[in-house]
Motif scaffolding. Sequence first.
Motif, PDB file in Angstrom:
ATOM      1  N   VAL A 153       0.836  -1.205   0.000  1.00 42.24           N
ATOM      2  CA  VAL A 153       0.000   0.000   0.000  1.00 42.24           C
ATOM      3  C   VAL A 153       0.871   1.255   0.000  1.00 42.24           C
ATOM      4  O   VAL A 153       0.637   2.200  -0.756  1.00 42.24           O
ATOM      5  N   MET A 154       1.900   1.259   0.837  1.00 42.58           N
ATOM      6  CA  MET A 154       2.731   2.459   0.966  1.00 42.58           C
ATOM      7  C   MET A 154       3.600   2.692  -0.263  1.00 42.58           C
ATOM      8  O   MET A 154       3.808   3.834  -0.680  1.00 42.58           O
ATOM      9  N   VAL A 155       4.128   1.629  -0.859  1.00 46.31           N
ATOM     10  CA  VAL A 155       4.942   1.792  -2.063  1.00 46.31           C
ATOM     11  C   VAL A 155       4.140   2.451  -3.171  1.00 46.31           C
ATOM     12  O   VAL A 155       4.601   3.402  -3.819  1.00 46.31           O
ATOM     13  N   VAL A 156       2.936   1.956  -3.393  1.00 47.36           N
ATOM     14  CA  VAL A 156       2.093   2.503  -4.465  1.00 47.36           C
ATOM     15  C   VAL A 156       1.741   3.964  -4.190  1.00 47.36           C
ATOM     16  O   VAL A 156       1.786   4.817  -5.084  1.00 47.36           O
ATOM     17  N   THR A 157       1.393   4.288  -2.942  1.00 41.39           N
ATOM     18  CA  THR A 157       1.003   5.659  -2.599  1.00 41.39           C
ATOM     19  C   THR A 157       2.171   6.634  -2.747  1.00 41.39           C
ATOM     20  O   THR A 157       2.034   7.712  -3.334  1.00 41.39           O
ATOM     21  N   ILE A 158       3.327   6.257  -2.207  1.00 46.19           N
ATOM     22  CA  ILE A 158       4.495   7.145  -2.270  1.00 46.19           C
ATOM     23  C   ILE A 158       4.975   7.293  -3.709  1.00 46.19           C
ATOM     24  O   ILE A 158       5.326   8.398  -4.156  1.00 46.19           O
ATOM     25  N   TYR A 159       4.988   6.195  -4.443  1.00 46.01           N
ATOM     26  CA  TYR A 159       5.406   6.247  -5.850  1.00 46.01           C
ATOM     27  C   TYR A 159       4.476   7.154  -6.656  1.00 46.01           C
ATOM     28  O   TYR A 159       4.925   7.919  -7.509  1.00 46.01           O
ATOM     29  N   GLN A 160       3.186   7.075  -6.377  1.00 46.96           N
ATOM     30  CA  GLN A 160       2.233   7.930  -7.072  1.00 46.96           C
ATOM     31  C   GLN A 160       2.502   9.396  -6.766  1.00 46.96           C
ATOM     32  O   GLN A 160       2.369  10.263  -7.638  1.00 46.96           O
ATOM     33  N   GLY A 161       2.884   9.681  -5.520  1.00 49.22           N
ATOM     34  CA  GLY A 161       3.225  11.043  -5.150  1.00 49.22           C
ATOM     35  C   GLY A 161       4.440  11.556  -5.898  1.00 49.22           C
ATOM     36  O   GLY A 161       4.489  12.724  -6.305  1.00 49.22           O
ATOM     37  N   ILE A 162       5.420  10.690  -6.106  1.00 48.19           N
ATOM     38  CA  ILE A 162       6.618  11.077  -6.856  1.00 48.19           C
ATOM     39  C   ILE A 162       6.259  11.369  -8.312  1.00 48.19           C
ATOM     40  O   ILE A 162       6.764  12.322  -8.916  1.00 48.19           O
ATOM     41  N   LYS A 163       5.363  10.576  -8.887  1.00 44.23           N
ATOM     42  CA  LYS A 163       4.949  10.787 -10.272  1.00 44.23           C
ATOM     43  C   LYS A 163       4.189  12.103 -10.448  1.00 44.23           C
ATOM     44  O   LYS A 163       4.216  12.698 -11.524  1.00 44.23           O
ATOM     45  N   GLU A 164       3.516  12.550  -9.370  1.00 46.30           N
ATOM     46  CA  GLU A 164       2.689  13.745  -9.457  1.00 46.30           C
ATOM     47  C   GLU A 164       3.475  15.032  -9.207  1.00 46.30           C
ATOM     48  O   GLU A 164       2.880  16.114  -9.162  1.00 46.30           O
ATOM     49  N   VAL A 165       4.793  14.926  -9.024  1.00 48.17           N
ATOM     50  CA  VAL A 165       5.597  16.133  -8.810  1.00 48.17           C
ATOM     51  C   VAL A 165       5.470  17.054 -10.021  1.00 48.17           C
ATOM     52  O   VAL A 165       5.532  16.600 -11.170  1.00 48.17           O
ATOM     53  N   ASP A 166       5.271  18.328  -9.762  1.00 50.33           N
ATOM     54  CA  ASP A 166       5.064  19.322 -10.824  1.00 50.33           C
ATOM     55  C   ASP A 166       6.299  19.372 -11.740  1.00 50.33           C
ATOM     56  O   ASP A 166       7.404  19.699 -11.306  1.00 50.33           O
ATOM     57  N   LYS A 167       6.086  19.032 -13.008  1.00 51.55           N
ATOM     58  CA  LYS A 167       7.206  19.009 -13.969  1.00 51.55           C
ATOM     59  C   LYS A 167       7.765  20.414 -14.220  1.00 51.55           C
ATOM     60  O   LYS A 167       8.923  20.557 -14.607  1.00 51.55           O
ATOM     61  N   THR A 168       6.938  21.429 -13.972  1.00 55.36           N
ATOM     62  CA  THR A 168       7.429  22.805 -14.153  1.00 55.36           C
ATOM     63  C   THR A 168       8.562  23.112 -13.181  1.00 55.36           C
ATOM     64  O   THR A 168       9.542  23.775 -13.525  1.00 55.36           O
ATOM     65  N   LEU A 169       8.431  22.594 -11.955  1.00 59.22           N
ATOM     66  CA  LEU A 169       9.491  22.800 -10.961  1.00 59.22           C
ATOM     67  C   LEU A 169      10.786  22.139 -11.401  1.00 59.22           C
ATOM     68  O   LEU A 169      11.876  22.693 -11.230  1.00 59.22           O
ATOM     69  N   ILE A 170      10.660  20.939 -11.975  1.00 55.11           N
ATOM     70  CA  ILE A 170      11.852  20.217 -12.425  1.00 55.11           C
ATOM     71  C   ILE A 170      12.531  20.959 -13.572  1.00 55.11           C
ATOM     72  O   ILE A 170      13.752  21.125 -13.589  1.00 55.11           O
ATOM     73  N   LEU A 197       3.444  10.646   4.190  1.00 50.37           N
ATOM     74  CA  LEU A 197       2.634  10.645   5.409  1.00 50.37           C
ATOM     75  C   LEU A 197       1.245  10.051   5.154  1.00 50.37           C
ATOM     76  O   LEU A 197       0.707   9.328   5.997  1.00 50.37           O
ATOM     77  N   VAL A 198       0.678  10.349   3.992  1.00 54.28           N
ATOM     78  CA  VAL A 198      -0.610   9.724   3.636  1.00 54.28           C
ATOM     79  C   VAL A 198      -0.432   8.215   3.486  1.00 54.28           C
ATOM     80  O   VAL A 198      -1.263   7.422   3.943  1.00 54.28           O
ATOM     81  N   GLY A 199       0.675   7.820   2.854  1.00 49.95           N
ATOM     82  CA  GLY A 199       0.977   6.397   2.727  1.00 49.95           C
ATOM     83  C   GLY A 199       1.133   5.726   4.072  1.00 49.95           C
ATOM     84  O   GLY A 199       0.720   4.573   4.251  1.00 49.95           O
ATOM     85  N   ALA A 200       1.706   6.442   5.046  1.00 49.36           N
ATOM     86  CA  ALA A 200       1.862   5.888   6.388  1.00 49.36           C
ATOM     87  C   ALA A 200       0.499   5.623   7.024  1.00 49.36           C
ATOM     88  O   ALA A 200       0.289   4.582   7.661  1.00 49.36           O
ATOM     89  N   ARG A 201      -0.437   6.538   6.842  1.00 51.43           N
ATOM     90  CA  ARG A 201      -1.780   6.344   7.397  1.00 51.43           C
ATOM     91  C   ARG A 201      -2.480   5.162   6.737  1.00 51.43           C
ATOM     92  O   ARG A 201      -3.131   4.348   7.407  1.00 51.43           O
ATOM     93  N   LEU A 202      -2.343   5.056   5.422  1.00 49.29           N
ATOM     94  CA  LEU A 202      -2.955   3.926   4.711  1.00 49.29           C
ATOM     95  C   LEU A 202      -2.274   2.616   5.093  1.00 49.29           C
ATOM     96  O   LEU A 202      -2.925   1.577   5.222  1.00 49.29           O
ATOM     97  N   GLY A 203      -0.952   2.671   5.278  1.00 55.27           N
ATOM     98  CA  GLY A 203      -0.223   1.476   5.679  1.00 55.27           C
ATOM     99  C   GLY A 203      -0.615   1.010   7.066  1.00 55.27           C
ATOM    100  O   GLY A 203      -0.715  -0.199   7.322  1.00 55.27           O
ATOM    101  N   MET A 204      -0.842   1.954   7.976  1.00 57.28           N
ATOM    102  CA  MET A 204      -1.282   1.589   9.324  1.00 57.28           C
ATOM    103  C   MET A 204      -2.660   0.937   9.277  1.00 57.28           C
ATOM    104  O   MET A 204      -2.919  -0.062   9.972  1.00 57.28           O
ATOM    105  N   ALA A 205      -3.549   1.489   8.455  1.00 57.30           N
ATOM    106  CA  ALA A 205      -4.879   0.896   8.311  1.00 57.30           C
ATOM    107  C   ALA A 205      -4.783  -0.519   7.741  1.00 57.30           C
ATOM    108  O   ALA A 205      -5.462  -1.443   8.202  1.00 57.30           O
TER     109      ALA A 205
END
Length: 268
Positions: A153-170, A197-205
């Motif tokens: 659960v946490m891998v998928v959530t955190i990885y999704q967060g990395i993919k959603e990083v604003d490309k303009t910033l990069i 942190l969201v992944g941590a909450r989902l992982g705890m659940a």
Amino acid sequence: MEKTESRPQKIRKLKDFSDGSKQSRYILMTISIIGGFLIWFLITLIPTINTFLASPKQVFAALISESKADGRYFKDITLSLQRVIIGFGAAFIGSIPVAFLMGWYPKVRSLAEPWIQFFRTIPPIALIPLVILAMGLGEPPKYTIIFVAAFLVMVVTIYQGIKEVDKTLIKAAYTFGATDKDLFFDIMIPAAFPFILVGARLGMAASLTTLIAAELTGTVFGLGARIQGAQQFMDTSIVLLGIITIGIIGFILDKILLFIEKKLTSWK
């Protein structure tokens, strides 16, 4: 021709997405809890239901009885909580580097993602026979089952967060001469931190929902084991006591993680 008078447009009030005041929130939560217990009590008054569903009074009596029975109830809580925290902690530590490797290196992503998606669709309870054969009936298989559920659960959530990083910033960072190291530590990690942190909450659940399955690997003590034992004797008061206890523990742990999330992401 008579001119039609234009009607003044009604100003729409902006939707409020805040949590509201603490006082109103606590009042509503209290009403919700009391209402839930009241509905539960009324349901158990139905003759066809009270034969298999214990009432709040019976569950409270079971709580008193279990608390006095050589501290069994508190021992069950302690052992179950230990299993959840160890399994979740190992999963949290392991999921962060794996998620960042998948997000940073396309080859790692291509190699790991099919297996993560594959195992994510398999319920942890299906792994119990293999885990028992590999590790026996001690504590390690319980930690392993919880670890697998929380890790995926946490891998998928955190990885999704990395993919959603604003490309303009990069692109802006590269324009100003940022190196890959600067990009990783100054942009990727801060941008993905809320998802961690969201992944941590989902992982705890996920850890708590997998607890009963984990304790199927053979144990006498633990909330999951107590629920399974009571189910064999049709003692629904003990079953409901175990379920409510797991729910309360999950609620408290989630609130703790939510508090940490708010403190660490106050810059958002």
